[in-house]
Design an enzyme around this catalytic site. Sequence first.
Site, PDB file in Angstrom:
ATOM      1  CB  SER A 153      -0.846  -0.016   1.272  1.00  0.00           C
ATOM      2  OG  SER A 153      -1.446   1.244   1.486  1.00  0.00           O
ATOM      3  CE1 TYR A 166      -3.554  -2.421   5.553  1.00  0.00           C
ATOM      4  CE2 TYR A 166      -3.134  -0.089   5.188  1.00  0.00           C
ATOM      5  CZ  TYR A 166      -3.446  -1.348   4.693  1.00  0.00           C
ATOM      6  OH  TYR A 166      -3.625  -1.525   3.346  1.00  0.00           O
TER       7      TYR A 166
HETATM    8  N1  LIG Z   1      -8.858  -0.954  -0.207  1.00  0.00           N
HETATM    9  C1  LIG Z   1      -7.837  -0.115  -0.089  1.00  0.00           C
HETATM   10  O1  LIG Z   1      -8.023   1.117   0.032  1.00  0.00           O
HETATM   11  C2  LIG Z   1      -6.428  -0.628  -0.143  1.00  0.00           C
HETATM   12  C3  LIG Z   1      -5.386   0.284  -0.397  1.00  0.00           C
HETATM   13  C4  LIG Z   1      -4.075  -0.171  -0.442  1.00  0.00           C
HETATM   14  C5  LIG Z   1      -3.804  -1.513  -0.227  1.00  0.00           C
HETATM   15  N2  LIG Z   1      -4.817  -2.388   0.020  1.00  0.00           N
HETATM   16  C6  LIG Z   1      -4.459  -3.783   0.269  1.00  0.00           C
HETATM   17  O2  LIG Z   1      -5.061  -4.587  -0.717  1.00  0.00           O
HETATM   18  C7  LIG Z   1      -5.230  -5.916  -0.207  1.00  0.00           C
HETATM   19  C8  LIG Z   1      -6.634  -6.383  -0.533  1.00  0.00           C
HETATM   20  O3  LIG Z   1      -7.554  -5.562   0.166  1.00  0.00           O
HETATM   21  P1  LIG Z   1      -8.960  -5.141  -0.421  1.00  0.00           P
HETATM   22  O4  LIG Z   1      -9.003  -3.669  -0.468  1.00  0.00           O
HETATM   23  O5  LIG Z   1      -9.278  -5.907  -1.633  1.00  0.00           O
HETATM   24  O6  LIG Z   1      -9.883  -5.542   0.813  1.00  0.00           O
HETATM   25  P2  LIG Z   1     -10.953  -6.716   1.051  1.00  0.00           P
HETATM   26  O7  LIG Z   1     -11.988  -6.671  -0.025  1.00  0.00           O
HETATM   27  O8  LIG Z   1     -11.355  -6.563   2.462  1.00  0.00           O
HETATM   28  O9  LIG Z   1     -10.106  -8.056   0.856  1.00  0.00           O
HETATM   29  C9  LIG Z   1      -9.303  -8.608   1.857  1.00  0.00           C
HETATM   30  C10 LIG Z   1      -9.131 -10.083   1.545  1.00  0.00           C
HETATM   31  O10 LIG Z   1      -8.274 -10.681   2.541  1.00  0.00           O
HETATM   32  C11 LIG Z   1      -8.924 -11.859   3.055  1.00  0.00           C
HETATM   33  N3  LIG Z   1      -8.526 -12.102   4.432  1.00  0.00           N
HETATM   34  C12 LIG Z   1      -8.685 -11.273   5.499  1.00  0.00           C
HETATM   35  N4  LIG Z   1      -8.236 -11.871   6.609  1.00  0.00           N
HETATM   36  C13 LIG Z   1      -7.775 -13.115   6.242  1.00  0.00           C
HETATM   37  C14 LIG Z   1      -7.198 -14.196   6.947  1.00  0.00           C
HETATM   38  N5  LIG Z   1      -6.976 -14.147   8.261  1.00  0.00           N
HETATM   39  N6  LIG Z   1      -6.866 -15.306   6.251  1.00  0.00           N
HETATM   40  C15 LIG Z   1      -7.079 -15.383   4.905  1.00  0.00           C
HETATM   41  N7  LIG Z   1      -7.615 -14.377   4.193  1.00  0.00           N
HETATM   42  C16 LIG Z   1      -7.965 -13.257   4.854  1.00  0.00           C
HETATM   43  C17 LIG Z   1     -10.410 -11.546   2.935  1.00  0.00           C
HETATM   44  O11 LIG Z   1     -11.192 -12.713   2.900  1.00  0.00           O
HETATM   45  P3  LIG Z   1     -11.919 -13.394   4.160  1.00  0.00           P
HETATM   46  O12 LIG Z   1     -12.465 -12.303   5.013  1.00  0.00           O
HETATM   47  O13 LIG Z   1     -12.916 -14.282   3.513  1.00  0.00           O
HETATM   48  O14 LIG Z   1     -10.861 -14.182   4.854  1.00  0.00           O
HETATM   49  C18 LIG Z   1     -10.459 -10.852   1.581  1.00  0.00           C
HETATM   50  O15 LIG Z   1     -10.484 -11.797   0.550  1.00  0.00           O
HETATM   51  C19 LIG Z   1      -4.935  -5.841   1.279  1.00  0.00           C
HETATM   52  O16 LIG Z   1      -3.637  -6.343   1.530  1.00  0.00           O
HETATM   53  C20 LIG Z   1      -4.991  -4.346   1.584  1.00  0.00           C
HETATM   54  O17 LIG Z   1      -4.161  -3.994   2.658  1.00  0.00           O
HETATM   55  C21 LIG Z   1      -6.126  -1.978   0.056  1.00  0.00           C
END
Ligand SMILES: NC(=O)c1ccc[n+]([C@@H]2O[C@H](COP(=O)([O-])OP(=O)(O)OC[C@H]3O[C@@H](n4cnc5c(N)ncnc54)[C@H](OP(=O)(O)O)[C@@H]3O)[C@@H](O)[C@H]2O)c1
Length: 272
Positions: A153, A166
Amino acid sequence: MREEPTGSPPWPARGRPAVVVTGASSGIGAELARIAAREGRELVLVARSAGPLRALAAEIAAAGGPAAHPLPLDLAAPEAAAALGEALAGRGLACSVLVNNAGCGLIGPAAALDAGRQLGILDLNLRAAAALALAALPAMLERREGGILNVASVAGFLPGPGMAMYYASKAGLRSLSEALWAETRGTGVTVTCLCPGPVDTPFMERAGSRSAALFRHMPKASARAVAERGWRGFRRGRRLVLPDAMAWVAALGAPLVPRALLLPALRRLQRP
Ligand SMILES: NC(=O)c1ccc[n+]([C@@H]2O[C@H](COP(=O)([O-])OP(=O)(O)OC[C@H]3O[C@@H](n4cnc5c(N)ncnc54)[C@H](OP(=O)(O)O)[C@@H]3O)[C@@H](O)[C@H]2O)c1
């Protein structure tokens, strides 16, 4: 007697090549899985929620894509990397590409939040990503093919008051990813770090606040666009992918602002 911590045994080097995507049940991970499916290699879809993984696997199959294997797993558990290795071996698969995308955050001042939940952020965002990378790399290097796409990120470039653990986890993942990129130069294996700014996914809701100014006022990229740029950068062997102008400004501009100004501003932005 205190036991020494041990890592997972290396994952299998022989088998049908597969793309392992963590956090594939929603958001950026689901989009990365759909994009990877275009290359025709089998997929292993990992997250805790079995239902969305099965639905995505069915969607990929219905679109004429490769076999996708849903693997419900809590990656924050210490034995997760070993369990994933066993699942690959059991299906006759070898991990060709690892997408370390699963991640979570928590909004609030560190001293006020539950310590266990905060350490769980490090377990998932940094420790699990590192454990999977260490388990996957030996076989990739032996075959001189494949690589790792780490989803960090822009938070990895800054300290983050109001979401301290985070930001710390993403700084650790970015550092690890860039070091592995350098270590794997010339081996046929590549390691890329994707660093998005705010993206429109359920992430912030799950982190405890969609009402934080950071999320209300900042433009948000689509998960699809971020995943497309991340995958393209990975296939081109890039060390770092900043997927849009917003990410460039946050990652490269913000660290130039004096900390005395930057830290209070970030604290305000992340207040619910
Ligand atoms: N959205 C943003 O603004 C943003 C910005 C920069 C970076 N990111 C990064 O992008 C990545 C994806 O995030 P996203 O935005 O797509 O959010 P998201 O829709 O909440 O996806 C998170 C994913 O991680 C899985 N997960 C969470 N806890 C877990 C665990 N203990 N074991 C296995 N899987 C787990 C969730 O599935 P389950 O809950 O089913 O386990 C889900 O598939 C993350 O690393 C986040 O930090 C996001």
